[in-house]
Write a protein that holds these residues in place. Sequence first.
Motif, mmCIF file in Angstrom:
data_model
loop_
_atom_site.group_PDB
_atom_site.id
_atom_site.type_symbol
_atom_site.label_atom_id
_atom_site.label_comp_id
_atom_site.label_asym_id
_atom_site.label_seq_id
_atom_site.Cartn_x
_atom_site.Cartn_y
_atom_site.Cartn_z
ATOM 1 N N ALA A 100 113.748 2.613 82.587
ATOM 2 C CA ALA A 100 112.925 3.807 82.663
ATOM 3 C C ALA A 100 113.292 4.687 83.844
ATOM 4 C CB ALA A 100 111.452 3.417 82.771
ATOM 5 N N THR A 101 114.089 4.168 84.793
ATOM 6 C CA THR A 101 114.464 4.924 85.969
ATOM 7 C C THR A 101 115.681 5.769 85.674
ATOM 8 O OG1 THR A 101 113.661 3.108 87.334
ATOM 9 C CG2 THR A 101 115.123 4.693 88.390
ATOM 10 N N PRO A 102 115.737 7.031 86.162
ATOM 11 C CA PRO A 102 116.898 7.864 85.912
ATOM 12 C C PRO A 102 118.164 7.198 86.406
ATOM 13 C CG PRO A 102 115.114 9.123 86.919
ATOM 14 C CD PRO A 102 114.727 7.690 86.972
ATOM 15 N N PRO A 103 119.254 7.189 85.641
ATOM 16 C CA PRO A 103 120.476 6.535 86.056
ATOM 17 C C PRO A 103 121.067 7.203 87.275
ATOM 18 C CG PRO A 103 120.862 7.889 84.108
ATOM 19 C CD PRO A 103 119.391 7.856 84.336
ATOM 20 N N VAL A 104 121.563 6.405 88.201
ATOM 21 C CA VAL A 104 122.213 6.918 89.400
ATOM 22 C C VAL A 104 123.697 6.627 89.286
ATOM 23 C CG1 VAL A 104 122.312 6.781 91.905
ATOM 24 C CG2 VAL A 104 120.140 6.444 90.743
ATOM 25 N N PRO A 105 124.569 7.660 89.209
ATOM 26 C CA PRO A 105 125.996 7.437 89.030
ATOM 27 C C PRO A 105 126.586 6.645 90.171
ATOM 28 C CG PRO A 105 125.408 9.741 88.660
ATOM 29 C CD PRO A 105 124.218 9.070 89.258
ATOM 30 N N GLY A 106 127.790 6.122 89.953
ATOM 31 C CA GLY A 106 128.463 5.345 90.974
ATOM 32 C C GLY A 106 129.066 6.235 92.039
ATOM 33 N N GLY A 107 129.734 5.616 93.032
ATOM 34 C CA GLY A 107 130.356 6.380 94.095
ATOM 35 C C GLY A 107 129.660 6.155 95.413
ATOM 36 N N ARG A 156 102.091 16.573 67.473
ATOM 37 C CA ARG A 156 101.345 15.390 67.909
ATOM 38 C C ARG A 156 102.298 14.234 68.188
ATOM 39 N NH1 ARG A 156 96.676 14.325 63.686
ATOM 40 N NH2 ARG A 156 95.693 13.242 65.433
ATOM 41 N N ALA A 157 103.298 14.083 67.331
ATOM 42 C CA ALA A 157 104.282 13.021 67.530
ATOM 43 C C ALA A 157 105.073 13.247 68.814
ATOM 44 C CB ALA A 157 105.220 12.939 66.329
ATOM 45 N N GLU A 158 105.428 14.499 69.102
ATOM 46 C CA GLU A 158 106.179 14.808 70.320
ATOM 47 C C GLU A 158 105.350 14.510 71.561
ATOM 48 O OE1 GLU A 158 109.214 15.607 70.742
ATOM 49 O OE2 GLU A 158 109.975 16.416 68.843
ATOM 50 N N VAL A 159 104.057 14.859 71.514
ATOM 51 C CA VAL A 159 103.186 14.580 72.660
ATOM 52 C C VAL A 159 103.077 13.077 72.883
ATOM 53 C CG1 VAL A 159 100.825 14.759 73.544
ATOM 54 C CG2 VAL A 159 101.878 16.718 72.392
ATOM 55 N N LEU A 160 102.920 12.323 71.806
ATOM 56 C CA LEU A 160 102.842 10.867 71.927
ATOM 57 C C LEU A 160 104.141 10.303 72.480
ATOM 58 C CD1 LEU A 160 101.486 8.153 71.524
ATOM 59 C CD2 LEU A 160 102.155 8.231 69.106
ATOM 60 N N ALA A 161 105.271 10.803 71.978
ATOM 61 C CA ALA A 161 106.575 10.332 72.467
ATOM 62 C C ALA A 161 106.724 10.592 73.960
ATOM 63 C CB ALA A 161 107.699 11.010 71.691
ATOM 64 N N ARG A 162 106.229 11.727 74.414
ATOM 65 C CA ARG A 162 106.321 12.040 75.839
ATOM 66 C C ARG A 162 105.502 11.055 76.670
ATOM 67 N NH1 ARG A 162 105.157 16.961 75.462
ATOM 68 N NH2 ARG A 162 102.972 16.995 76.117
ATOM 69 N N LEU A 204 104.725 8.004 75.820
ATOM 70 C CA LEU A 204 105.389 6.703 75.754
ATOM 71 C C LEU A 204 106.593 6.647 76.679
ATOM 72 C CD1 LEU A 204 105.172 6.082 71.896
ATOM 73 C CD2 LEU A 204 103.893 4.877 73.691
ATOM 74 N N SER A 205 107.342 7.739 76.767
ATOM 75 C CA SER A 205 108.507 7.768 77.654
ATOM 76 C C SER A 205 108.079 7.618 79.105
ATOM 77 C CB SER A 205 109.284 9.066 77.454
ATOM 78 O OG SER A 205 109.935 9.075 76.197
ATOM 79 N N GLU A 206 106.949 8.217 79.454
ATOM 80 C CA GLU A 206 106.447 8.077 80.827
ATOM 81 C C GLU A 206 106.092 6.630 81.141
ATOM 82 O OE1 GLU A 206 103.197 10.770 80.888
ATOM 83 O OE2 GLU A 206 104.445 12.568 81.055
ATOM 84 N N GLN A 207 105.815 5.844 80.104
ATOM 85 C CA GLN A 207 105.489 4.427 80.281
ATOM 86 C C GLN A 207 106.708 3.525 80.119
ATOM 87 O OE1 GLN A 207 102.188 3.503 77.632
ATOM 88 N NE2 GLN A 207 101.250 5.481 78.084
#
Length: 222
Positions: free
Chosen positions: A7-14, A141-147, A149-152
Amino acid sequence: MTAILAATPPVPGGLTERTKHRLLDLVKRHGPLTAQDLAARLEVSVPATRRHLGDLQEQGLVEARTERPSGRGRPQHVYALTERGEGAFPKTYSGLCVDVLRHVAALFGEDAVTRVLASRTAEQARVLGAELPAALPAHVRAEVLARHLSEQGYDAVVDRVVEGGQETLYLVERNCPHLAVARQFPELCAAELTLYGELLGTAVTRETRIACGQGCCRYRVG
């Protein structure tokens, strides 16, 4: 830091990004710190540290606060982990949850787990229901629910598939933040299926399930 959750934003290498990992680890281990404190511990310049902190703030991993040292003295700006930043570090919540549910079943019977999860579902429906009024179009409604869920941590998206001139909505979860629990207590997945149907106001059918070894949880809406 060795583990970042999905769930955490990916941090590139380097080198630059490894410095950001070290910065997050310092804030985690030593509590809120000033940019000057972090720069000294990282052995880099204060301006460079501020640039890293700015990037991490944009990613929602750290936040700036104004605090008085030990409750006295001049206020100073310090940086602390956000809830999302805390999620970047390994947790044992799943193991704890599994243990609790096992004890619930042992003490009060197998159906007690179902009742507990049903109560949780009812509370979630009350909280989210206000943001999903029936007047909204189904795909909104589906988009709001998806948002939500993504936060979780579910990494959820909505697929709109058109076949034969008819559109079908699919709610797709590409990650299961409760996988260890779901594998041992399928009642959790059943409760989520019930919740989605209540929130979307229509029949919802699960077609695939991560807990069964498939790549995603895919729900047909309607």
